[in-house]
Write a protein that holds these residues in place. Sequence first.
Motif, PDB file in Angstrom:
ATOM      1  N   ARG A  10       0.675  -1.370  -0.103  1.00 44.76           N
ATOM      2  CA  ARG A  10       0.023  -0.055   0.009  1.00 44.76           C
ATOM      3  C   ARG A  10       0.658   1.291   0.112  1.00 44.76           C
ATOM      4  N   ALA A  11       2.303   1.168   0.470  1.00 39.71           N
ATOM      5  CA  ALA A  11       3.105   2.368   0.312  1.00 39.71           C
ATOM      6  C   ALA A  11       3.974   2.505  -0.676  1.00 39.71           C
ATOM      7  N   LEU A  12       3.771   1.472  -1.791  1.00 35.81           N
ATOM      8  CA  LEU A  12       4.692   1.548  -3.057  1.00 35.81           C
ATOM      9  C   LEU A  12       4.282   2.700  -3.944  1.00 35.81           C
ATOM     10  N   SER A  13       4.936   3.244  -4.613  1.00 41.19           N
ATOM     11  CA  SER A  13       4.606   4.317  -5.604  1.00 41.19           C
ATOM     12  C   SER A  13       4.042   3.237  -6.827  1.00 41.19           C
ATOM     13  N   LEU A  14       3.480   3.721  -7.913  1.00 38.66           N
ATOM     14  CA  LEU A  14       2.852   2.908  -9.057  1.00 38.66           C
ATOM     15  C   LEU A  14       4.069   2.210  -9.778  1.00 38.66           C
ATOM     16  N   GLY A  15       4.982   2.779 -10.006  1.00 38.31           N
ATOM     17  CA  GLY A  15       6.325   2.202 -10.412  1.00 38.31           C
ATOM     18  C   GLY A  15       6.807   1.129  -9.738  1.00 38.31           C
ATOM     19  N   GLN A  16       6.979   1.030  -8.374  1.00 37.38           N
ATOM     20  CA  GLN A  16       7.513   0.359  -7.641  1.00 37.38           C
ATOM     21  C   GLN A  16       6.586  -0.893  -7.410  1.00 37.38           C
ATOM     22  N   ARG A  17       5.330  -0.628  -7.488  1.00 41.34           N
ATOM     23  CA  ARG A  17       4.203  -1.820  -7.504  1.00 41.34           C
ATOM     24  C   ARG A  17       4.431  -2.553  -8.834  1.00 41.34           C
ATOM     25  N   MET A  18       4.492  -1.902  -9.805  1.00 41.50           N
ATOM     26  CA  MET A  18       4.481  -2.585 -11.169  1.00 41.50           C
ATOM     27  C   MET A  18       5.802  -3.695 -11.306  1.00 41.50           C
ATOM     28  N   ARG A  19       6.844  -3.074 -10.886  1.00 39.49           N
ATOM     29  CA  ARG A  19       8.130  -3.933 -10.763  1.00 39.49           C
ATOM     30  C   ARG A  19       8.032  -5.120  -9.666  1.00 39.49           C
ATOM     31  N   ALA A  20       7.469  -4.913  -8.515  1.00 40.01           N
ATOM     32  CA  ALA A  20       7.162  -5.880  -7.541  1.00 40.01           C
ATOM     33  C   ALA A  20       6.217  -7.005  -8.459  1.00 40.01           C
ATOM     34  N   ASP A  21       5.145  -6.430  -9.028  1.00 41.15           N
ATOM     35  CA  ASP A  21       4.252  -7.516  -9.704  1.00 41.15           C
ATOM     36  C   ASP A  21       4.748  -8.272 -10.675  1.00 41.15           C
ATOM     37  N   LEU A  22       5.861  -7.645 -11.525  1.00 38.85           N
ATOM     38  CA  LEU A  22       6.405  -8.421 -12.321  1.00 38.85           C
ATOM     39  C   LEU A  22       7.308  -9.619 -11.769  1.00 38.85           C
ATOM     40  N   ALA A  23       7.921  -9.131 -10.625  1.00 37.93           N
ATOM     41  CA  ALA A  23       8.828 -10.355  -9.884  1.00 37.93           C
ATOM     42  C   ALA A  23       7.517 -11.349  -9.460  1.00 37.93           C
ATOM     43  N   ALA A  24       6.389 -11.047  -9.044  1.00 39.95           N
ATOM     44  CA  ALA A  24       5.614 -11.883  -8.473  1.00 39.95           C
ATOM     45  C   ALA A  24       5.035 -12.945  -9.636  1.00 39.95           C
ATOM     46  N   ALA A  25       4.792 -12.197 -10.889  1.00 41.33           N
ATOM     47  CA  ALA A  25       4.481 -13.204 -11.913  1.00 41.33           C
ATOM     48  C   ALA A  25       5.322 -13.921 -12.345  1.00 41.33           C
ATOM     49  N   LEU A  26       6.878 -13.991 -12.092  1.00 39.16           N
ATOM     50  CA  LEU A  26       7.797 -14.913 -12.782  1.00 39.16           C
ATOM     51  C   LEU A  26       8.522 -15.612 -11.910  1.00 39.16           C
ATOM     52  N   LEU A  27       8.290 -15.578 -10.610  1.00 39.39           N
ATOM     53  CA  LEU A  27       8.903 -16.350  -9.509  1.00 39.39           C
ATOM     54  C   LEU A  27       8.743 -17.820  -9.716  1.00 39.39           C
ATOM     55  N   HIS A  28       7.682 -18.397 -10.404  1.00 37.32           N
ATOM     56  CA  HIS A  28       7.332 -19.805 -10.573  1.00 37.32           C
ATOM     57  C   HIS A  28       8.010 -20.210 -12.013  1.00 37.32           C
ATOM     58  N   ASP A  29       8.594 -19.178 -12.723  1.00 32.14           N
ATOM     59  CA  ASP A  29       9.165 -19.738 -14.147  1.00 32.14           C
ATOM     60  C   ASP A  29       8.202 -20.013 -15.154  1.00 32.14           C
ATOM     61  N   PRO A  30       7.060 -19.381 -15.372  1.00 32.92           N
ATOM     62  CA  PRO A  30       6.237 -19.694 -16.119  1.00 32.92           C
ATOM     63  C   PRO A  30       6.770 -19.562 -17.672  1.00 32.92           C
ATOM     64  N   GLN A  31       5.900 -20.246 -18.600  1.00 34.51           N
ATOM     65  CA  GLN A  31       6.066 -20.180 -19.816  1.00 34.51           C
ATOM     66  C   GLN A  31       5.676 -19.183 -20.579  1.00 34.51           C
ATOM     67  N   LEU A  32       4.607 -18.640 -20.201  1.00 35.57           N
ATOM     68  CA  LEU A  32       3.671 -17.434 -20.963  1.00 35.57           C
ATOM     69  C   LEU A  32       3.448 -16.483 -20.065  1.00 35.57           C
ATOM     70  N   LEU A  33       3.939 -15.270 -20.344  1.00 36.59           N
ATOM     71  CA  LEU A  33       3.360 -14.109 -19.605  1.00 36.59           C
ATOM     72  C   LEU A  33       2.258 -13.251 -20.212  1.00 36.59           C
ATOM     73  N   PHE A  34       1.333 -12.903 -19.495  1.00 40.05           N
ATOM     74  CA  PHE A  34       0.296 -11.964 -20.300  1.00 40.05           C
ATOM     75  C   PHE A  34       0.607 -10.643 -19.370  1.00 40.05           C
ATOM     76  N   LEU A  35       0.755  -9.502 -20.215  1.00 40.18           N
ATOM     77  CA  LEU A  35       1.103  -8.190 -19.811  1.00 40.18           C
ATOM     78  C   LEU A  35      -0.108  -7.328 -20.489  1.00 40.18           C
ATOM     79  N   ASP A  36      -0.812  -6.745 -19.372  1.00 43.23           N
ATOM     80  CA  ASP A  36      -1.914  -5.764 -19.875  1.00 43.23           C
ATOM     81  C   ASP A  36      -1.485  -4.394 -19.192  1.00 43.23           C
ATOM     82  N   GLU A  37      -1.188  -3.654 -20.058  1.00 47.16           N
ATOM     83  CA  GLU A  37      -1.037  -2.169 -19.582  1.00 47.16           C
ATOM     84  C   GLU A  37       0.111  -2.310 -18.609  1.00 47.16           C
TER      85      GLU A  37
END
Length: 321
Positions: free
Chosen positions: A144-171
């Motif tokens: 809740r205390a992150l800037s938008l840019g920080q949150r997006m970077r953290a969300d990217l890390a979260a989406a890729l932690l499990h080594d997915p084969q496919l990544l959907f990026l929406d905006e």
Amino acid sequence: MIEVEHLHKTFEVRQGGLWRRTVRRHEAVRDLSFRVGAGEIVGYLGPNGAGKSTTIKVLTGLLVPDGGEVWVGGLVPWRDRRRHVARLGAVFGQRTTLWWDLPVRDSLDLLRHVYRVPAPRFRENLRAFTELLELGPFLQTPARALSLGQRMRADLAAALLHDPQLLFLDEPTVGLDVVAKERIREFVRHINAERGVTVLLTTHDLGDVERLARRVMIIDHGRLLYDGGLGQLQARYGSARELVVDFEVAPDQADVPGLELLEVQGVRARYAFSGAAAGPIAQVTAAAPVRDLTVREPDIEATVRRIYEGGLLQGALGQGA
């Protein structure tokens, strides 16, 4: 990685007041077919209401289509959803997968357990993503205390932690400043090149498309109107290329045979041309002494806007790469 054959999805839209209502059927996706190969980055473009979100929801297993066939990595998303979601990641610009009141590091650790990521692999991925995305300064900060840019970077890390084969990026870069946008784009390029992650990118920021995707698909009113290279799209539907010339002295006559003179301001002149730049450059430099010159490529945003507003792709189905 993705195979879509004759996909069709219709929604019922209820209209009317309290006493009298009607039901209208809205075709969100109509006879949609395409393929995305493993390791591709593909831009999936279209105006609001074109059918992009419906397609993504079908591909992630959130929606069941009314007709057609869909395979993602050999699985039918809505029939084998547990195995399917374990192999994909998703980042949506307006939503987060982080726990709002927990430090980022704790959210990532919880996701490790959700996806059953082995501890050594989790530590290696966290180390790599912390370095690439510069997560260190805010790993202990609540989401809740992150800037938008920080949150997006953290969300990217979260989406890729499990080594997915496919990544959907929406905006993925919506609302970010220039520096934050480029950091995220560079990370996406890295995970695609180094890990072979397939990326399907939906965005209204065409800078994302120019810097990440070589192939684009354009959808409107539920139908695929273009599927091909970004360069081919520019060549077929874009405006002319520009040659910007700074002469040594202001020319008495700036016209050059074969080139369209767009503007003259002092020593600077702008010309429009198509095709290779070598010929126009030779013509200009032969006409008068030149101090500097620049070739400007057509603006992809202006190209797509012309397509939507002018209906330039009507009838162009199947004419992509």
